[in-house]
Design a protein around this motif. Sequence first.
Motif, PDB file in Angstrom:
ATOM      1  N   VAL A  87       0.941  -1.233  -0.050  1.00 29.30           N
ATOM      2  CA  VAL A  87       0.073  -0.243  -0.095  1.00 29.30           C
ATOM      3  C   VAL A  87       0.985   1.257  -0.057  1.00 29.30           C
ATOM      4  O   VAL A  87       0.512   2.132  -0.477  1.00 29.30           O
ATOM      5  N   MET A  88       1.752   1.087   0.786  1.00 28.46           N
ATOM      6  CA  MET A  88       2.768   2.563   0.660  1.00 28.46           C
ATOM      7  C   MET A  88       3.360   2.651  -0.800  1.00 28.46           C
ATOM      8  O   MET A  88       3.675   3.730  -1.295  1.00 28.46           O
ATOM      9  N   VAL A  89       3.763   1.476  -1.599  1.00 33.49           N
ATOM     10  CA  VAL A  89       3.958   1.628  -2.858  1.00 33.49           C
ATOM     11  C   VAL A  89       2.936   2.146  -3.714  1.00 33.49           C
ATOM     12  O   VAL A  89       3.248   3.218  -4.554  1.00 33.49           O
ATOM     13  N   GLY A  90       1.731   1.735  -3.368  1.00 29.41           N
ATOM     14  CA  GLY A  90       0.410   2.414  -4.324  1.00 29.41           C
ATOM     15  C   GLY A  90       0.253   3.735  -3.947  1.00 29.41           C
ATOM     16  O   GLY A  90      -0.261   4.462  -4.823  1.00 29.41           O
ATOM     17  N   ARG A  91       0.738   4.160  -2.738  1.00 30.94           N
ATOM     18  CA  ARG A  91       0.576   5.717  -2.318  1.00 30.94           C
ATOM     19  C   ARG A  91       1.718   6.516  -2.806  1.00 30.94           C
ATOM     20  O   ARG A  91       1.781   7.737  -2.617  1.00 30.94           O
ATOM     21  N   HIS A  92       2.914   5.918  -3.301  1.00 34.52           N
ATOM     22  CA  HIS A  92       3.976   6.419  -3.752  1.00 34.52           C
ATOM     23  C   HIS A  92       4.934   6.979  -2.673  1.00 34.52           C
ATOM     24  O   HIS A  92       5.754   8.030  -2.857  1.00 34.52           O
TER      25      HIS A  92
END
Length: 252
Positions: free
Chosen positions: A208-213
Motif C-alpha cells: 500500500v505504501m508503494v501504491g501511495r508512492h
Amino acid sequence: MILDTQRFFIELAYDGTAYHGWQVQPNAVTVQQELDRALSVFFRQPVETLGCGRTDAGVHATQFFAHADLAGISEERAVSAVSNINALLPYQIAVSRIFKVHENAHARFDATARSYEYHFHFRKDPFSLGRSWLYKGVLDIEAMNVAAAQLMQYTDFSSFSKSNTSTATNNCKITAASFRETENGLVFCITADRFLRNMVRAIVGTLVMVGRHEIGASELEEIIRSKNRSNAGQSVPACGLYLVRIVYPYVD
C-alpha cells in the motif's frame, strides 16, 4: 478394551470476526475451541484438533483443514457426521467434510501450498463490514503489481514477520502475488509453501505504501534485504484477510 484409533481430516470454513483466531487460548473464544467442543460432544470422547496453521483474531478462512484422532469411530460414521457437527457449531463456523487419512497425515506439516486473499473496498458498504478493509484513498495498482512480483525473487521474509516467534526459519517460497480489481475494490492474492505470522498483512501494508508512492519498488527490495520488521509498512486490519486454499499431495 482398547479401541482402534483412526486419523481424520476435517475441512471447514469460518468467519473469524467474533473469534480470537484459530488456536485455543486461555480466556478467549477461538475457532479451534468451538470445533473441539462440537466434535467431543458428538463423538462422546475428548477430541483435540490440530490445524493447518493459526489465523489471528478477526481473520477468516474459506478453506481450512484440521486433523483429529478418533477412537472406536468407523469411517462411515465420521464421514456422515458433518450435518450433526454443524448443528453443534456456531453459525460462523461450517464443516464441509470429514474424511479418513493415513495415520501419519498432518494438517500442518503436510501442506505443500497455501493461498491467502486480502480484500479492500473503496466505498462504504454495510455488507463488507468486518469482512473487508474500507480504504479511503487512491492507489497506483500497476505500481503495486510490479512491486508484488518482486516478492517471488526472495526467500527470507523476516521483514514481514512478527517478532519473537518460535519458527526455525523465516524462509518462504512465494509462487504467486498480485492484485486484481473488483467492482467496489481490490483483492490481493498470494500463494506460498508457508507463511510467517502476520506476514501477509505486513506485505499488504508495505505494498500500500508503494501504491501511495511513499516508496518505490527498489525501496521494497531494500526493506526485504534488511530483514528488519521495523522497516516495513504497518500491518493492515485483520478483517480483510482470508485463508482460501490449502494443498496436500493426497487430498483432492
